[in-house]
Design an enzyme around this catalytic site. Sequence first.
Site, PDB file in Angstrom:
ATOM      1  CB  CYS A   1      16.124   5.742 -86.991  1.00 38.91           C
ATOM      2  SG  CYS A   1      16.224   7.320 -86.687  1.00 38.91           S
TER       3      CYS A   1
ATOM      4  CG  HIS B   1       9.810  12.213 -65.579  1.00 31.66           C
ATOM      5  ND1 HIS B   1       8.967  12.932 -64.212  1.00 31.66           N
ATOM      6  CD2 HIS B   1       9.871  11.047 -65.069  1.00 31.66           C
ATOM      7  CE1 HIS B   1       8.889  11.971 -63.372  1.00 31.66           C
ATOM      8  NE2 HIS B   1       9.367  10.893 -63.695  1.00 31.66           N
TER       9      HIS B   1
ATOM     10  CG  ASN C   1      11.464  20.042 -62.691  1.00 31.98           C
ATOM     11  OD1 ASN C   1      10.541  19.608 -62.265  1.00 31.98           O
ATOM     12  ND2 ASN C   1      12.106  21.165 -61.840  1.00 31.98           N
TER      13      ASN C   1
ATOM     14  CG  ASP D   1      12.389  23.291 -65.976  1.00 33.26           C
ATOM     15  OD1 ASP D   1      11.792  23.434 -65.267  1.00 33.26           O
ATOM     16  OD2 ASP D   1      13.394  22.938 -66.005  1.00 33.26           O
TER      17      ASP D   1
ATOM     18  CB  THR E   1       8.827  16.871 -55.669  1.00 29.12           C
ATOM     19  OG1 THR E   1       8.027  15.827 -56.471  1.00 29.12           O
ATOM     20  CG2 THR E   1       9.405  16.149 -54.603  1.00 29.12           C
TER      21      THR E   1
ATOM     22  CB  CYS F   1      14.950   7.316 -90.706  1.00 24.46           C
ATOM     23  SG  CYS F   1      13.655   7.585 -89.496  1.00 24.46           S
TER      24      CYS F   1
ATOM     25  CG  ASN G   1       6.706  21.333 -50.952  1.00 27.68           C
ATOM     26  OD1 ASN G   1       5.928  22.302 -50.800  1.00 27.68           O
ATOM     27  ND2 ASN G   1       6.586  20.451 -51.969  1.00 27.68           N
TER      28      ASN G   1
HETATM   29  C1  BV8 Z   1       6.245   3.890 -65.234  1.00 29.33           C
HETATM   30  C2  BV8 Z   1       6.881  14.406 -68.266  1.00 29.33           C
HETATM   31  C3  BV8 Z   1       6.635   1.692 -65.756  1.00 29.33           C
HETATM   32  C4  BV8 Z   1       5.964  14.805 -68.807  1.00 29.33           C
HETATM   33  C5  BV8 Z   1       6.065  13.357 -66.117  1.00 29.33           C
HETATM   34  C6  BV8 Z   1       3.127   3.126 -58.670  1.00 29.33           C
HETATM   35  C7  BV8 Z   1       1.923   3.400 -57.890  1.00 29.33           C
HETATM   36  C8  BV8 Z   1       0.831   4.362 -58.495  1.00 29.33           C
HETATM   37  C9  BV8 Z   1       0.868   4.634 -59.935  1.00 29.33           C
HETATM   38  C10 BV8 Z   1       2.106   4.393 -60.409  1.00 29.33           C
HETATM   39  C11 BV8 Z   1       3.102   3.360 -59.986  1.00 29.33           C
HETATM   40  N1  BV8 Z   1       4.275   3.140 -60.506  1.00 29.33           N
HETATM   41  C12 BV8 Z   1       3.639   3.840 -61.890  1.00 29.33           C
HETATM   42  C13 BV8 Z   1       2.561   4.467 -62.119  1.00 29.33           C
HETATM   43  C14 BV8 Z   1       2.171   5.154 -62.668  1.00 29.33           C
HETATM   44  C15 BV8 Z   1       2.404   6.567 -63.018  1.00 29.33           C
HETATM   45  C16 BV8 Z   1       2.454   7.464 -61.639  1.00 29.33           C
HETATM   46  O1  BV8 Z   1       3.432   7.508 -60.865  1.00 29.33           O
HETATM   47  N2  BV8 Z   1       0.993   8.014 -61.518  1.00 29.33           N
HETATM   48  C17 BV8 Z   1       0.943   8.824 -60.408  1.00 29.33           C
HETATM   49  C18 BV8 Z   1       0.033   9.958 -61.104  1.00 29.33           C
HETATM   50  C19 BV8 Z   1       0.052   8.010 -59.532  1.00 29.33           C
HETATM   51  N3  BV8 Z   1       4.082   6.542 -63.139  1.00 29.33           N
HETATM   52  C20 BV8 Z   1       4.344   6.444 -64.641  1.00 29.33           C
HETATM   53  O2  BV8 Z   1       3.564   6.155 -65.435  1.00 29.33           O
HETATM   54  C21 BV8 Z   1       5.674   6.337 -64.714  1.00 29.33           C
HETATM   55  N4  BV8 Z   1       6.342   5.383 -65.596  1.00 29.33           N
HETATM   56  O3  BV8 Z   1       6.056   4.028 -64.144  1.00 29.33           O
HETATM   57  O4  BV8 Z   1       6.752   3.177 -66.227  1.00 29.33           O
HETATM   58  C22 BV8 Z   1       5.290   1.105 -66.001  1.00 29.33           C
HETATM   59  C23 BV8 Z   1       5.038   1.382 -67.658  1.00 29.33           C
HETATM   60  C24 BV8 Z   1       3.920   0.660 -67.855  1.00 29.33           C
HETATM   61  C25 BV8 Z   1       2.962   0.425 -67.016  1.00 29.33           C
HETATM   62  C26 BV8 Z   1       3.186   0.514 -65.665  1.00 29.33           C
HETATM   63  C27 BV8 Z   1       4.450   0.935 -65.284  1.00 29.33           C
HETATM   64  C28 BV8 Z   1       6.160   7.815 -65.605  1.00 29.33           C
HETATM   65  C29 BV8 Z   1       5.977   8.771 -65.029  1.00 29.33           C
HETATM   66  C30 BV8 Z   1       6.511  10.159 -65.585  1.00 29.33           C
HETATM   67  C31 BV8 Z   1       5.420  10.920 -66.197  1.00 29.33           C
HETATM   68  N5  BV8 Z   1       5.948  12.171 -66.786  1.00 29.33           N
HETATM   69  N6  BV8 Z   1       6.587  14.351 -66.640  1.00 29.33           N
HETATM   70  C32 BV8 Z   1       5.517  16.237 -68.517  1.00 29.33           C
HETATM   71  O5  BV8 Z   1       5.915  17.084 -67.910  1.00 29.33           O
HETATM   72  O6  BV8 Z   1       4.061  16.457 -69.213  1.00 29.33           O
HETATM   73  S1  BV8 Z   1       5.400  13.300 -64.449  1.00 29.33           S
HETATM   74  C33 BV8 Z   1       5.376  15.051 -64.155  1.00 29.33           C
HETATM   75  O7  BV8 Z   1       4.651  15.093 -63.115  1.00 29.33           O
HETATM   76  C34 BV8 Z   1       6.601  15.722 -63.614  1.00 29.33           C
HETATM   77  O8  BV8 Z   1       7.750  15.176 -64.160  1.00 29.33           O
HETATM   78  C35 BV8 Z   1       6.440  15.206 -62.098  1.00 29.33           C
HETATM   79  O9  BV8 Z   1       7.195  14.016 -61.828  1.00 29.33           O
HETATM   80  C36 BV8 Z   1       5.092  15.162 -61.921  1.00 29.33           C
HETATM   81  C37 BV8 Z   1       4.667  16.429 -61.235  1.00 29.33           C
HETATM   82  O10 BV8 Z   1       5.079  16.442 -59.918  1.00 29.33           O
HETATM   83  P1  BV8 Z   1       5.834  17.669 -59.304  1.00 29.33           P
HETATM   84  O11 BV8 Z   1       7.295  17.838 -60.306  1.00 29.33           O
HETATM   85  O12 BV8 Z   1       6.259  17.336 -57.877  1.00 29.33           O
HETATM   86  O13 BV8 Z   1       5.154  19.028 -59.548  1.00 29.33           O
HETATM   87  P2  BV8 Z   1       3.713  19.297 -58.708  1.00 29.33           P
HETATM   88  O14 BV8 Z   1       3.211  20.530 -59.195  1.00 29.33           O
HETATM   89  O15 BV8 Z   1       2.824  18.084 -58.387  1.00 29.33           O
HETATM   90  O16 BV8 Z   1       4.306  19.805 -57.212  1.00 29.33           O
HETATM   91  C38 BV8 Z   1       5.078  20.704 -56.875  1.00 29.33           C
HETATM   92  C39 BV8 Z   1       5.425  20.824 -55.427  1.00 29.33           C
HETATM   93  O17 BV8 Z   1       6.288  21.882 -55.274  1.00 29.33           O
HETATM   94  C40 BV8 Z   1       4.357  20.952 -54.662  1.00 29.33           C
HETATM   95  O18 BV8 Z   1       4.576  20.124 -53.419  1.00 29.33           O
HETATM   96  C41 BV8 Z   1       4.450  22.383 -54.085  1.00 29.33           C
HETATM   97  O19 BV8 Z   1       4.103  22.580 -52.897  1.00 29.33           O
HETATM   98  C42 BV8 Z   1       5.890  22.615 -54.316  1.00 29.33           C
HETATM   99  N7  BV8 Z   1       6.160  24.281 -54.492  1.00 29.33           N
HETATM  100  C43 BV8 Z   1       5.422  25.046 -55.287  1.00 29.33           C
HETATM  101  N8  BV8 Z   1       6.366  26.300 -55.042  1.00 29.33           N
HETATM  102  C44 BV8 Z   1       7.475  26.001 -54.696  1.00 29.33           C
HETATM  103  C45 BV8 Z   1       7.440  24.785 -54.149  1.00 29.33           C
HETATM  104  N9  BV8 Z   1       8.530  24.127 -53.316  1.00 29.33           N
HETATM  105  C46 BV8 Z   1       9.531  24.945 -53.243  1.00 29.33           C
HETATM  106  N10 BV8 Z   1       9.599  26.095 -53.732  1.00 29.33           N
HETATM  107  C47 BV8 Z   1       8.572  26.665 -54.267  1.00 29.33           C
HETATM  108  N11 BV8 Z   1       8.552  28.102 -54.575  1.00 29.33           N
HETATM  109 ZN    ZN Z   2      14.584   8.446 -87.621  1.00 30.29          ZN
END
Ligand code: BV8
Ligand code: ZN
Length: 262
Positions: free
Chosen positions: A146, A135, A118, A120, A206, A168, A231
């Site tokens: 810079c 993240h 998160n 947030d 997650t 900068c 979850n």
């Molecule tokens: C990278 C910030 C190296 C921005 C975010 C391997 C396999 C496949 C793909 C990849 C791989 N390696 C890399 C990739 C690519 C990619 C990736 O993973 N793609 C996915 C979509 C397949 N990863 C990346 O790009 C990462 N970087 O690997 O760098 C690299 C570099 C260059 C080239 C290649 C590799 C960077 C990933 C980070 C991106 N930034 N956030 C923003 O916020 O906008 S990710 C963002 O989405 C969040 O931070 C979080 O990680 C994700 C969302 O997931 P959750 O937080 O789990 O939220 P979601 O809504 O999905 O689920 C909520 C859950 O809560 C649900 O299950 C629900 O049931 C539950 N819930 C609901 N209410 C409750 C609850 N649980 C408990 N209580 C409740 N009340």
């Molecule tokens: Zn700067």
Amino acid sequence: MLPSEVLRATQAITNEFISEELRARFHEAKNVLVLTGAGVSAESGVPTFRGGGNTAVWKGMPFEVISSAGMLARDLPAVWEWFNYRRGLLEKLKPNPAHVAIAQWQDRFRNFALVTQNIDGLHQAAGARNVIELHGSIWRARCFDCGAVHYVCELKFEDGGSPACFDCGGHLRPDVVLFGEMLPTGAYENAALQAQDCELCFVVGTSAVVYPAALIPEVARAAGAYVVEVNPERTPVSGLCDEVLTGKAGEILPRLCQKPDR
Ligand code: BV8
Ligand code: ZN
């Protein structure tokens, strides 16, 4: 081994009741890791990304597109507009009982690691310290030129433009990790190290589809930790968990410190 034990060994405990086994482990644990996602902030009113089967969309773009390195290169003002909109939503929101419970755990265990996806800042608002922000944070900005990091609240936004670095004069970008970008130096490595050493690992709110964050529970499991998912829905990591607590984090986590459920 009795048939019941075999069954137990093969099937994770799945319900909202906290098992005696988990209570005992929670009571004895020294090294604990918690990995959180958007779900831990859902009860604070923060929209999740993948709730109810559909993905968050902004101006017709799935969030994986607007929150990507490609979009940053193509249209920095649009990326600022997206995060300014989300920051606007967050400004009024407060931590919920899940954040508060997790913050209290940091003084309960000898080694406690809080790893979040998160941006947030609600864990910190609940009093959590040394949060490993895989993240980044929506409350910070970073300079392309810079590398200086500034708090967004100190920045001036010219109409719809992107703010300038007051060190900068360079362009600033949100200090968040976008898809296709590397995580902050050492953040994942530090989290993986803590996961290797923990004996109890909580995976809270997650969908576990974004990498490398989704590897953390696997690292903990491979190192022999007791892995617990909290979850309301099953996720790709449910199967590797020892116990799955099906329900809301804000309702379940505070109960771990309380007397056993009857
Ligand atoms: C990278 C910030 C190296 C921005 C975010 C391997 C396999 C496949 C793909 C990849 C791989 N390696 C890399 C990739 C690519 C990619 C990736 O993973 N793609 C996915 C979509 C397949 N990863 C990346 O790009 C990462 N970087 O690997 O760098 C690299 C570099 C260059 C080239 C290649 C590799 C960077 C990933 C980070 C991106 N930034 N956030 C923003 O916020 O906008 S990710 C963002 O989405 C969040 O931070 C979080 O990680 C994700 C969302 O997931 P959750 O937080 O789990 O939220 P979601 O809504 O999905 O689920 C909520 C859950 O809560 C649900 O299950 C629900 O049931 C539950 N819930 C609901 N209410 C409750 C609850 N649980 C408990 N209580 C409740 N009340
Ligand atoms: Zn700067």
